[in-house]
Design a protein around this motif. Structure first.
Motif, short mmCIF file in Angstrom:
data_model
loop_
_atom_site.label_atom_id
_atom_site.label_comp_id
_atom_site.label_asym_id
_atom_site.label_seq_id
_atom_site.Cartn_x
_atom_site.Cartn_y
_atom_site.Cartn_z
N ALA A 1 47.95 -38.59 -2.14
CA ALA A 1 47.03 -39.54 -1.50
C ALA A 1 46.96 -40.76 -2.41
O ALA A 1 46.70 -40.64 -3.62
CB ALA A 1 45.65 -38.91 -1.33
N MET A 2 47.26 -41.92 -1.84
CA MET A 2 47.42 -43.13 -2.66
C MET A 2 46.39 -44.20 -2.34
O MET A 2 46.00 -44.37 -1.17
CB MET A 2 48.81 -43.74 -2.40
CG MET A 2 49.97 -42.77 -2.33
SD MET A 2 50.60 -42.30 -3.95
CE MET A 2 51.53 -43.78 -4.40
N ALA A 3 45.99 -44.91 -3.37
CA ALA A 3 45.14 -46.09 -3.19
C ALA A 3 46.02 -47.27 -2.76
O ALA A 3 47.25 -47.22 -2.88
CB ALA A 3 44.42 -46.42 -4.50
N ALA A 4 45.39 -48.31 -2.29
CA ALA A 4 46.15 -49.49 -1.86
C ALA A 4 46.96 -50.08 -3.02
O ALA A 4 48.04 -50.65 -2.81
CB ALA A 4 45.20 -50.55 -1.31
N ASP A 5 46.49 -49.89 -4.24
CA ASP A 5 47.23 -50.43 -5.39
C ASP A 5 48.36 -49.51 -5.84
O ASP A 5 48.98 -49.75 -6.87
CB ASP A 5 46.27 -50.74 -6.54
CG ASP A 5 45.69 -49.48 -7.16
OD1 ASP A 5 45.98 -48.36 -6.66
OD2 ASP A 5 44.97 -49.59 -8.16
N GLY A 6 48.60 -48.43 -5.10
CA GLY A 6 49.72 -47.54 -5.42
C GLY A 6 49.38 -46.46 -6.43
O GLY A 6 50.24 -45.66 -6.81
N SER A 7 48.13 -46.37 -6.85
CA SER A 7 47.78 -45.30 -7.79
C SER A 7 47.50 -44.00 -7.01
O SER A 7 47.10 -44.03 -5.85
CB SER A 7 46.57 -45.71 -8.63
OG SER A 7 45.47 -45.99 -7.80
N VAL A 8 47.75 -42.88 -7.69
CA VAL A 8 47.61 -41.56 -7.07
C VAL A 8 46.17 -41.10 -7.18
O VAL A 8 45.63 -40.98 -8.28
CB VAL A 8 48.55 -40.54 -7.75
CG1 VAL A 8 48.34 -39.15 -7.15
CG2 VAL A 8 50.00 -40.97 -7.60
N LEU A 9 45.53 -40.81 -6.04
CA LEU A 9 44.14 -40.35 -6.04
C LEU A 9 44.03 -38.84 -5.92
O LEU A 9 43.06 -38.25 -6.36
CB LEU A 9 43.38 -41.02 -4.89
CG LEU A 9 43.36 -42.55 -4.94
CD1 LEU A 9 42.63 -43.12 -3.72
CD2 LEU A 9 42.68 -43.04 -6.23
N ALA A 10 45.02 -38.22 -5.30
CA ALA A 10 44.99 -36.76 -5.16
C ALA A 10 46.40 -36.27 -4.90
O ALA A 10 47.27 -37.03 -4.43
CB ALA A 10 44.07 -36.34 -4.01
N GLU A 11 46.63 -35.00 -5.19
CA GLU A 11 47.96 -34.42 -5.07
C GLU A 11 47.85 -33.02 -4.50
O GLU A 11 46.88 -32.30 -4.81
CB GLU A 11 48.60 -34.36 -6.46
CG GLU A 11 50.02 -33.86 -6.49
CD GLU A 11 50.57 -33.78 -7.93
OE1 GLU A 11 51.66 -34.31 -8.15
OE2 GLU A 11 49.89 -33.18 -8.79
N ARG A 12 48.83 -32.60 -3.69
CA ARG A 12 48.89 -31.22 -3.20
C ARG A 12 50.35 -30.78 -3.30
O ARG A 12 51.27 -31.52 -2.94
CB ARG A 12 48.48 -31.12 -1.73
CG ARG A 12 47.12 -31.68 -1.38
CD ARG A 12 46.01 -30.69 -1.56
NE ARG A 12 46.15 -29.55 -0.68
CZ ARG A 12 45.34 -28.48 -0.72
NH1 ARG A 12 44.35 -28.43 -1.60
NH2 ARG A 12 45.52 -27.47 0.10
N LYS A 13 50.57 -29.58 -3.81
CA LYS A 13 51.93 -29.05 -3.88
C LYS A 13 51.94 -27.64 -3.32
O LYS A 13 50.98 -26.90 -3.54
CB LYS A 13 52.44 -29.02 -5.33
CG LYS A 13 52.56 -30.38 -5.98
CD LYS A 13 53.34 -30.32 -7.29
CE LYS A 13 53.52 -31.73 -7.86
NZ LYS A 13 54.46 -31.78 -8.98
N SER A 14 53.02 -27.28 -2.64
CA SER A 14 53.13 -25.89 -2.18
C SER A 14 54.60 -25.55 -1.95
O SER A 14 55.47 -26.42 -2.00
CB SER A 14 52.33 -25.68 -0.89
OG SER A 14 53.11 -25.99 0.24
N GLY A 15 54.84 -24.28 -1.70
CA GLY A 15 56.20 -23.82 -1.43
C GLY A 15 56.54 -23.86 0.06
O GLY A 15 57.54 -23.26 0.48
N GLN A 16 55.74 -24.58 0.86
CA GLN A 16 55.96 -24.62 2.31
C GLN A 16 57.09 -25.58 2.68
O GLN A 16 56.89 -26.55 3.42
CB GLN A 16 54.66 -25.02 3.02
CG GLN A 16 53.56 -23.96 2.90
CD GLN A 16 52.17 -24.56 3.06
OE1 GLN A 16 51.83 -25.53 2.38
NE2 GLN A 16 51.38 -23.98 3.94
N GLY A 17 58.29 -25.32 2.15
CA GLY A 17 59.44 -26.15 2.48
C GLY A 17 59.98 -25.84 3.86
O GLY A 17 59.57 -24.86 4.51
#
Lengths: 304, 304
Positions: free
Chosen positions: A18-34
């Motif tokens: 999840a990114m802010a308008a300035d391109g910084s990362v506000l939140a992250e999610r990772k999983s094995g659901q490829g």
């Protein structure tokens, strides 16, 4: 405030930022659901659960790269042909959202009878490397299917895929060598010896692989070094094949243990690798494409 | 009258021949009861059932070559080192029978740190090819693990094992290419094209293999030819590696479809193969060794 969401949806993994308008990362999610674990109807619910977990409002758009656009993914998005000006990629993105603006980016295809090849996701990583780090020339992106790409002024002109990671996993999981390949210790000397053999005698590699079984059987080699030796052999074979079309300078886009291993390998092969973090590159590419699609001023790029 | 019984007991197959004193075959038994399907205590009962089915009297001795002598076989029989005078092999056979004279032949080991290698069964096949057909020089024995051996005056001086067949099976059974590899049709043009690529560009082979997936995906190549192209690529890689140490003349010991495929491949690679039937060679080797052990005059040999 979350302005947009980007997703790198690969064969075996799902990564969302999840990114802010300035391109910084506000939140992250990772999983094995490829892709390999999902059927086409599961992509939307999986994405929605991740968005819900972060309470992302419906007006926030989502941009996706990778295997979600494959024939067996969420929705097939046709490949773009080479030569491909990377910053035109988002023009071909396909809308899949109904209540939300969700788009899947296309991959790239090399329609050559002699060297047919395809990529999904790496085109976005490459654009990120170009825009954020000024990448050019030959780029190595190691993985299950290692890609070697050539960039000229932001245009992808050719690429080759080596099955190095998949072949290593086939040997580890299903071969007569499997019993010797369960360890994960890294032995630098064994890796370097394997690499050298793969580089110098690529045609002998399937004989060298058998030697990995015969060596311990005869008490000539410790079993512990077999995984490192095999890794060196297969990466050496890959570099022997790809090196012919490369100069000395190679951009390496990789993360984690593979970054270290390929940096070492390319250096031992006499090349001069410049390392770019793969997560960073794909995120930068997605953010750049999102900014272009949704007309978001993009400070990550203007900062360069 | 059955004078002796010989068995070629491999990883995946069991073959038994009941022989007359003059070396002619009186009866045959074949099954899939190879080493990989058995635990050590099962070998004796399996053999006994086959002997019983043919009503072989207890005074008829049995000679066995192959994986029955492996560490995970019936009884481990230590490898003999190179250079190995092949007709001395039976001196190291190990008795495993109690009521019947049953012996297992040793394999051969190349104790080289640079190219460690082992064989079990091929030493017997080689001896048969030497005695029955005068084989010498470089010998190619294709299979799951293809062996390339060098013979000088009946002495095995070196050999190399290529995992060609196993790698083909790994791709067919477990890889991302598996869906394209279920067919068994042989396409001569595709095989020749794969072979040429493997021979000319061995380092590129893992990229060419990925191309087998990308080609049909892009509609550039028919799926039907993929198995033949992959077979050509992998056999080309093997010959590219082995050819360096071979002259023009190569003895090919093979049976069935592999015999035809390798004969074609070696010829396309510019070599001059001479084909010997593999079943015939291993049986001749076993018969010769049996004759030496049990002092049976051996007309198959004296006829030469």
């Amino acid at each position: 405030m979350i302005r947009f969401v980007v997703v790198d949806w690969g064969t075996s993994s799902f990564r969302l930022w999840a990114m802010a308008a300035d391109g910084s990362v506000l939140a992250e999610r990772k999983s094995g659901q490829g892709m390999s674990t999902l059927d086409p109807s599961s992509f939307a619910p999986v994405l929605n659960r991740h968005l819900h977990a972060l309470s992302i409002p419906p007006e926030v758009p989502v941009l996706i790269c990778g295997m979600a656009g494959a024939r067996t993914g969420w929705r097939e998005v046709a490949y773009l042909d080479l030569p491909l000006r990377l910053d035109t990629v988002p023009e071909a993105a396909v809308q899949v959202g109904e209540e939300r603006d969700i788009r899947i980016l296309p991959g790239a295809a090399q329609r050559s009878a002699d060297a047919p090849d395809v990529m999904r996701g790496e085109e976005t990583m490459l654009l990120g490397a170009v825009r954020r780090y000024g990448a050019r020339g030959v780029v190595c992106m190691p993985g299950t299917h290692s890609k070697w790409a050539t960039l000229q002024d932001g245009v992808l002109t050719r690429f080759e895929t080596y099955m190095t990671g998949e072949v290593f996993n086939l040997f580890r999981q299903h071969s007569t060598l499997a019993d010797f390949l369960s360890g994960t210790d890294f032995d630098e000397t064994a890796f370097a010896a394997g690499l050298d053999a793969g580089l110098q005698q690529p045609a002998a590699v399937m004989s060298k692989v058998f030697g990995l079984r015969a060596g311990p059987l005869l008490g000539l080699v410790s079993e512990n070094i077999i995984p490192s030796r095999l890794s060196g052999l297969l990466i050496g074979l890959e570099i022997a094949g790809a090196k012919a079309s490369a100069g000395t300078d190679v951009t390496l886009i990789a993360s984690g243990p593979l970054a270290d291993r390929y940096h070492r390998a390319l250096t031992l092969a006499g090349l001069n690798p410049r390392l770019i973090d793969a997560d960073d590159a794909v995120r930068a590419g997605l953010a750049h494409f999102a900014a272009a699609i949704w007309k978001i001023p993009h400070p990550m790029e203007t900062a360069k």
